[in-house]
Design an enzyme around this catalytic site. Sequence first.
Site, short mmCIF file in Angstrom:
data_model
loop_
_atom_site.label_atom_id
_atom_site.label_comp_id
_atom_site.label_asym_id
_atom_site.label_seq_id
_atom_site.Cartn_x
_atom_site.Cartn_y
_atom_site.Cartn_z
N ARG A 18 45.47 45.40 41.19
CA ARG A 18 44.69 44.32 41.53
C ARG A 18 43.90 43.75 40.39
O ARG A 18 43.68 44.13 39.43
CB ARG A 18 43.68 44.82 42.74
CG ARG A 18 42.93 45.87 42.41
CD ARG A 18 41.41 45.88 42.82
NE ARG A 18 40.59 44.83 42.39
CZ ARG A 18 40.01 44.52 41.13
NH1 ARG A 18 40.49 45.60 40.09
NH2 ARG A 18 39.41 43.75 40.70
N GLY A 19 43.18 42.64 40.83
CA GLY A 19 42.54 41.77 39.52
C GLY A 19 43.63 40.81 39.29
O GLY A 19 44.88 41.05 38.90
N ALA A 20 43.31 39.50 39.29
CA ALA A 20 44.32 38.47 39.17
C ALA A 20 45.19 38.54 37.85
O ALA A 20 46.55 38.49 37.75
CB ALA A 20 43.64 37.08 38.82
N ASP A 57 40.05 34.04 40.59
CA ASP A 57 41.48 34.27 41.15
C ASP A 57 42.27 32.97 41.07
O ASP A 57 43.33 32.85 41.00
CB ASP A 57 41.63 34.85 42.47
CG ASP A 57 41.23 36.23 42.42
OD1 ASP A 57 39.93 36.63 42.47
OD2 ASP A 57 42.09 37.21 42.32
N GLN A 94 34.99 47.20 45.09
CA GLN A 94 35.73 47.29 43.68
C GLN A 94 34.37 47.46 42.91
O GLN A 94 34.82 47.84 41.70
CB GLN A 94 36.25 45.95 43.37
CG GLN A 94 37.57 45.55 44.26
CD GLN A 94 37.70 45.21 45.45
OE1 GLN A 94 36.46 44.98 46.34
NE2 GLN A 94 38.62 44.36 46.04
N ASN A 119 36.94 33.31 43.95
CA ASN A 119 37.06 34.83 43.58
C ASN A 119 36.52 35.60 44.78
O ASN A 119 36.54 35.25 45.93
CB ASN A 119 35.76 35.06 42.60
CG ASN A 119 35.88 36.39 41.88
OD1 ASN A 119 36.80 36.74 41.55
ND2 ASN A 119 34.52 36.95 41.81
N LYS A 120 36.54 36.97 44.76
CA LYS A 120 36.11 38.01 45.62
C LYS A 120 35.13 37.34 46.62
O LYS A 120 34.15 36.93 46.44
CB LYS A 120 35.66 39.14 45.06
CG LYS A 120 35.44 40.39 45.97
CD LYS A 120 36.59 40.67 46.74
CE LYS A 120 37.91 40.86 46.48
NZ LYS A 120 38.97 40.80 47.38
O1 MRU Z 1 41.14 41.61 45.61
P1 MRU Z 1 40.85 41.80 44.33
O2 MRU Z 1 40.46 42.89 43.94
O3 MRU Z 1 42.09 41.67 43.63
O4 MRU Z 1 39.82 40.73 43.74
C1 MRU Z 1 39.72 40.60 42.54
C2 MRU Z 1 38.60 39.51 41.97
O5 MRU Z 1 38.20 38.58 42.82
C3 MRU Z 1 38.65 39.32 40.60
O6 MRU Z 1 37.18 39.13 40.51
C4 MRU Z 1 39.66 38.32 39.99
O7 MRU Z 1 40.60 38.87 40.34
C5 MRU Z 1 39.39 38.24 38.57
S1 MRU Z 1 39.80 39.93 37.59
C6 MRU Z 1 39.56 39.31 35.88
#
Ligand code: MRU
Length: 358
Positions: free
Chosen positions: A56-58, A247, A206, A257-258
């Site tokens: 996970r994480g973009a 994201d 997270q 974002n989250k």
């Molecule tokens: O659902 P997730 O854990 O994939 O969400 C991730 C986020 O919102 C992060 O802040 C985003 O992807 C940036 S990662 C550099």
Amino acid sequence: MSEERKQASYAENVRLGEDEKSVVIIDQTQLPNRTVYLTLRTAQEMYDAIKLLQVRGAPAIGICAGYCMYALSKQMELTDYDTFAAEFHRLAEYLNSSRPTAVNLSWALKRMEKVVTDHAGEQLEAILELLDRECHAIQEEDVAMCRAISEYGLSLLKDGDTVLTHCNAGPLATSRYGTAIGPLLLGKERGMELHAFADETRPLLQGARLTSYELHKAGIDVTLICDNMASLVMKNGWINACLVGCDRVAANGDAANKIGTSGVAILAKHYGIPFYVLGPTSTIDLNCKTGDDIEIELRDPDEIRSKFYAEPQALSDVKCYNPAFDVTDHSLITAIITEKGICRAPYTESIPALFKIH
Ligand code: MRU
């Protein structure tokens, strides 16, 4: 794959398997209690790993998708271009449907697909070699981008500062350094004393499971708080800046974002604290004019009702609304920090200008 390239990719949390027909990831859902590596072999396993947030994480999702497409191509053992290209496209579409919000997923898949379409009719062996290069390039570029983002981010902080962050935008979510966490890690390397407050980030935690773990392991002073404590720590005057990842960023600067990020931005505005969004230009989607064009992923209600509890904390049939992301209005964002520089309002001018920089 060259030995050198192999070594470089093996240092990361997402990498190609040694047989080049699989992808190896750290299962982020098991952290911080266990470091478990998963080997993904089938398209279904790859899809599930993204969907279930094992990776996970973009940026990390994009890197993973690139390796998955190469590994799946290696498995095909086809000789006919048209059959290969049709199957490649089908698998890319399938992986792309795993999560809708982070644009890096479709961005990386498109890069891999372009290799196939740009070499229509050529020998599949040659195309495989190009796909091998492309998936490694996606990761190598991410390392460089995160480093540059960290430099720009650090230029906005001073020794002794405390930042508040939400969710996880560290090395696990990217390649190295991360985006929002990058300035802290880089500052630490340079002997600066920086402090962090990490929102736990309900419902999937997270911030608690990953951000406080990464910062603590790196020797950075981090304090974990529940999401609803952010207002108080800001009011106390303990926060100098908010740093968050993204994201998908729309052309006008609205940033997804989250879930909960927009609330942090509203609080930051109230308390006069700068709110920075950090991410690579691959997270900017010029096809989205505003945040209203960004699709927000809706997730399983059980993530709210019961996931991290020994026993459910709500009735099993109570109605839940579980959006994974929200959009922060551009008016709340002090600056968007990319590998190509720092954008400030008006974003409709500063964002397009970024794409003119090579
Ligand atoms: O659902 P997730 O854990 O994939 O969400 C991730 C986020 O919102 C992060 O802040 C985003 O992807 C940036 S990662 C550099």
